[in-house]
Design an enzyme around this catalytic site. Sequence first.
Site, PDB file in Angstrom:
ATOM      1  CB  CYS A  61      -0.983   0.009   1.159  1.00 53.56           C
ATOM      2  SG  CYS A  61      -0.262  -0.073   2.795  1.00 53.56           S
ATOM      3  CD  GLU A 109      -4.771   6.082   2.582  1.00 47.77           C
ATOM      4  OE1 GLU A 109      -3.588   6.299   2.845  1.00 47.77           O
ATOM      5  OE2 GLU A 109      -5.166   5.023   2.042  1.00 47.77           O
TER       6      GLU A 109
END
Length: 171
Positions: A61, A109
Site C-alpha cells: 500500500c 483516505e
Amino acid sequence: MLVDRDDNAIGRCEKLTAHRSPGVLHRGFSVLLYDDRARLLLQRRAATKYHFGAQWSNSCCGHPRPGEKVSYAAARRVQEELGISVDVVPASRFEYRAEDPHSGLVEHEIDHVLRGTITDALLQPDPTEIDDWCWVDQSVLDSWMTSQPTDFTPWFALVVRAGTWPTSVHK
C-alpha cells in the site's frame, strides 16, 4: 494528494501532516497480489513503521506522488517494497478513517484497490517496510481474521472485501 470525497485533487501537503489527528482526506492505494493458486500475499508491516506497525495487511500500500497515476504508483511501490515487477489493475475504491492508538496518527483516505497476479517471482521484501510475509487462501484468512482481528490493519478487511477474491487465476 489531498482530495475531496469524490477523489478530486484539491491540494497537497506533507504525508505526515496529512496523518496527524484529526487526519486530512488524501489519496492512497492498496494492492492485492495473488499467486496462480488464488492465494493472497500478505505482509506484516515493519514494527518501525510510523503507524500501524507490526500488523498484517494487504500485499502493498502507499500514496501516489503528485501528478502520478494510481496504477503507476502501485506498481512502483510493489517494486520498492517487494522487489518484483507486476501489472496491477483497478478493482474498486472506498473511503475510510482509522486512528492508530499507539502513534496517535490517522489514516483518512480515498483508497484505490488494485489487483495483480504473481507467477514464479522471487520476493525480495524491503526490511524497512516488511517484517514478514505469507501466502493465504481465503478460508485460512477468514478464520484468522475472525479469531485474531487485531492482527490486521484496520483497512485490511475493507480492502479484501473491495478487491473481491478471485475464484481462479489465469496465467
